[in-house]
Design an enzyme around this catalytic site. Structure first.
Site, PDB file in Angstrom:
ATOM      1  N   SER A 263       0.824  -1.206   0.000  1.00 42.40           N
ATOM      2  CA  SER A 263       0.000   0.000   0.000  1.00 42.40           C
ATOM      3  C   SER A 263       0.865   1.265   0.000  1.00 42.40           C
ATOM      4  CB  SER A 263      -0.947  -0.072   1.201  1.00 42.40           C
ATOM      5  OG  SER A 263      -2.072   0.704   0.950  1.00 42.40           O
ATOM      6  N   LYS A 267       4.267   2.097  -2.388  1.00 44.37           N
ATOM      7  CA  LYS A 267       4.710   3.309  -3.095  1.00 44.37           C
ATOM      8  C   LYS A 267       6.149   3.593  -2.679  1.00 44.37           C
ATOM      9  CE  LYS A 267       0.132   5.320  -1.850  1.00 44.37           C
ATOM     10  NZ  LYS A 267      -0.874   4.750  -2.658  1.00 44.37           N
ATOM     11  N   TRP A 354      -9.820   0.626  -5.606  1.00 41.27           N
ATOM     12  CA  TRP A 354      -9.303   1.954  -5.219  1.00 41.27           C
ATOM     13  C   TRP A 354      -7.867   2.130  -5.715  1.00 41.27           C
ATOM     14  CZ3 TRP A 354     -10.840   6.526  -3.962  1.00 41.27           C
ATOM     15  CH2 TRP A 354     -10.139   7.364  -3.108  1.00 41.27           C
ATOM     16  N   HIS A 404      -7.513  -5.626  -0.566  1.00 41.78           N
ATOM     17  CA  HIS A 404      -6.298  -4.861  -0.288  1.00 41.78           C
ATOM     18  C   HIS A 404      -5.628  -5.454   0.960  1.00 41.78           C
ATOM     19  CE1 HIS A 404      -3.988  -1.150  -0.528  1.00 41.78           C
ATOM     20  NE2 HIS A 404      -4.155  -0.987   0.772  1.00 41.78           N
TER      21      HIS A 404
HETATM   22  C1  GTR Z   1      -5.371   4.567   1.567  1.00 39.60           C
HETATM   23  C2  GTR Z   1      -4.757   5.407   0.498  1.00 39.60           C
HETATM   24  C3  GTR Z   1      -3.999   4.539  -0.438  1.00 39.60           C
HETATM   25  C4  GTR Z   1      -3.157   3.489   0.260  1.00 39.60           C
HETATM   26  C5  GTR Z   1      -3.726   3.010   1.580  1.00 39.60           C
HETATM   27  C6  GTR Z   1      -2.743   2.391   2.569  1.00 39.60           C
HETATM   28  O1  GTR Z   1      -6.162   5.279   2.426  1.00 39.60           O
HETATM   29  O2  GTR Z   1      -5.788   6.089  -0.143  1.00 39.60           O
HETATM   30  O3  GTR Z   1      -3.245   5.331  -1.303  1.00 39.60           O
HETATM   31  O4  GTR Z   1      -1.868   3.894   0.400  1.00 39.60           O
HETATM   32  O5  GTR Z   1      -4.318   4.016   2.278  1.00 39.60           O
HETATM   33  O6  GTR Z   1      -1.569   2.733   2.612  1.00 39.60           O
HETATM   34  O7  GTR Z   1      -3.197   1.581   3.372  1.00 39.60           O
END
Ligand code: GTR
Length: 421
Positions: A263, A267, A354, A404
């Site tokens: 997540s 990045k 998402w 996710h």
């Molecule tokens: C979310 C965000 C994503 C992702 C995620 C995470 O809220 O919108 O970009 O990075 O968090 O890191 O769990």
């Protein structure tokens, strides 16, 4: 940067509610876009050979630094030192050794520092042990229930669920948090596969909230300028400092160190991997917007939304592209191309819309020409593969069933990848 703490609290949960009307979840609504060509200089001249690519690479690195993540103002600090704090050779019933190393970034005892957890198999081949260097969300103690792992005393972020379950109290991890992320960290499986796991809590480098960069390593190196590092840049820098330590450990196979993140930390892994060529495998798990997903598709999370919800993650210059992705001078396939010729693994989850799984796939695919120029194979798939089937060699991709998250399926592929190096 403004302190937007109330908004931050609302948006803090790890998967944002994303039902609002303006979010694109329909392929038919994806605007037309033209991806910038990694193999064309900014002046339009073609990149024809390795010499050209070396120059083009510098151009792209500068663009990502200046326009997206922010420049990293410092490398390894002069005062940095490693303090071994624990070594237990009988971990996991004698199969593994657990070590804890504190990496101090200044001469000050009280910080900032990063606590690195290192779990290695006791059987070490002559070439050393392939190692996953990872960033974690809740403190090293969340990876495994063992009381041997020191409990993080740093500020930790918490969802309403974490507080309800008693994992976090007053923004500090509790004893109850031990092993709470175990489903994402198959420690024993990694050891049995002959790999080591190194991990640190990302908040040791920079606590994940918008405080105007008063804390973490920003406090040490000064408030960033608009084109300097935000938190993702700082976390990536922390990964390189952890790598500085791993380089001193003779039992680690220096040619097989992977950087892994999920997540927002996916990045981070990509940006760390682009900058630091000591990582020979870069793993982006469900990294989405600002990670592996193409920004110009505007699918799922978008640049404006991420910069509003998390104003501290990127450089302030990145806000120029809020609601204006078409103006971006780069897109994320070029970030992946910056990892070439080293191995990259982009992983998606089918219910993680998402993060735009298709955009993640297309970025991996469109990094292909650079891999080919450098004598490696491109992804080798035109369409997203079947669920739960991994494709590619130097550029790898899968989309698995589920949400996710980080699962056993994901780790199975990453183990295969690191072993193939
Ligand atoms: C979310 C965000 C994503 C992702 C995620 C995470 O809220 O919108 O970009 O990075 O968090 O890191 O769990």
């Amino acid at each position: 940067m403004l302190l937007r703490s109330s908004l931050f609290l609302v948006l803090m949960s790890s998967s944002l509610p994303s039902n609002s009307q303006d979010v694109i979840y329909d392929e038919a609504k994806v605007p037309p876009y033209t991806l910038p060509d990694p193999l064309r200089f900014e002046d339009g001249a073609p990149v024809a050979n390795l010499e050209d690519w070396k120059k083009r690479r510098v151009e792209l690195m500068d663009l990502f630094a200046n326009q997206v993540y922010g420049k990293t103002p410092i490398g390894r600090p002069e005062a940095m030192r490693f303090e071994p704090r624990k070594k237990i050779t009988t971990f996991l019933g004698g199969k593994a050794t657990l070590e804890e190393i504190r990496i101090h970034f200044s001469a000050e005892e009280k910080g900032p520092f990063l606590d690195l957890l290192l779990i290695k198999p006791n059987q070490i081949p002559e070439s050393g042990v392939p190692t996953f260097l990872t960033l974690n969300f809740g403190g090293n103690q969340t990876l495994h229930p063992s009381p041997e792992i020191s409990l993080s005393t740093a500020w930790v972020r918490s969802s309403a669920g974490d507080i309800k379950e008693g994992l976090v109290l007053d923004s500090r991890a509790t004893e109850k948090s031990r092993g709470s992320a175990i489903s994402r960290w198959p420690v024993e499986k990694l050891i049995d596969a002959g790999t080591a796991l190194a991990s640190f809590y990302y908040g040791d480098i920079d606590p994940d909230f918008d405080d105007g960069f008063e804390n973490g390593i920003h406090a040490l190196f000064g408030k960033p300028k608009p084109d300097e590092w935000g938190s993702i840049g700082a976390w990536a820098w922390g990964a390189s400092r952890a790598m500085d330590y791993l380089e001193t450990d003779k039992t680690i196979d220096q040619k097989r160190v992977a950087i892994f993140g999920h997540s927002r930390l996916g990045k981070t892994a990509l940006w760390a991997g682009a900058q630091d060529e000591r990582f020979s495998l870069v793993i982006s798990n469900n990294s989405g917007c600002g990670g592996a997903a193409l920004s110009m598709r505007c699918f799922g999370e978008r640049v404006g939304r991420i910069n509003t919800a998390f104003p501290h993650w990127f450089a302030d210059t990145f806000t120029r592209y809020n609601e204006n992705e078409a103006a971006l001078p780069v897109d994320q396939h070029q970030l992946i191309a910056l990892i070439a010729p080293r191995m990259v693994y982009v992983a998606s989850a089918v219910e993680d819309e998402w993060a735009d799984p298709k955009g993640e796939f297309l970025a991996a695919k469109n990094a292909g020409p650079v891999y080919e120029l450098l004598g490696k194979k491109a992804l080798g798939a035109d369409e997203q593969p079947e669920l739960n089937s991994s494709v590619g060699e130097s550029v790898r991709y899968h989309i698995r069933t589920g949400k996710h998250d980080v699962t056993d399926y994901d780790w199975g592929q990453y183990i295969r990848a690191i072993r193939s190096l």
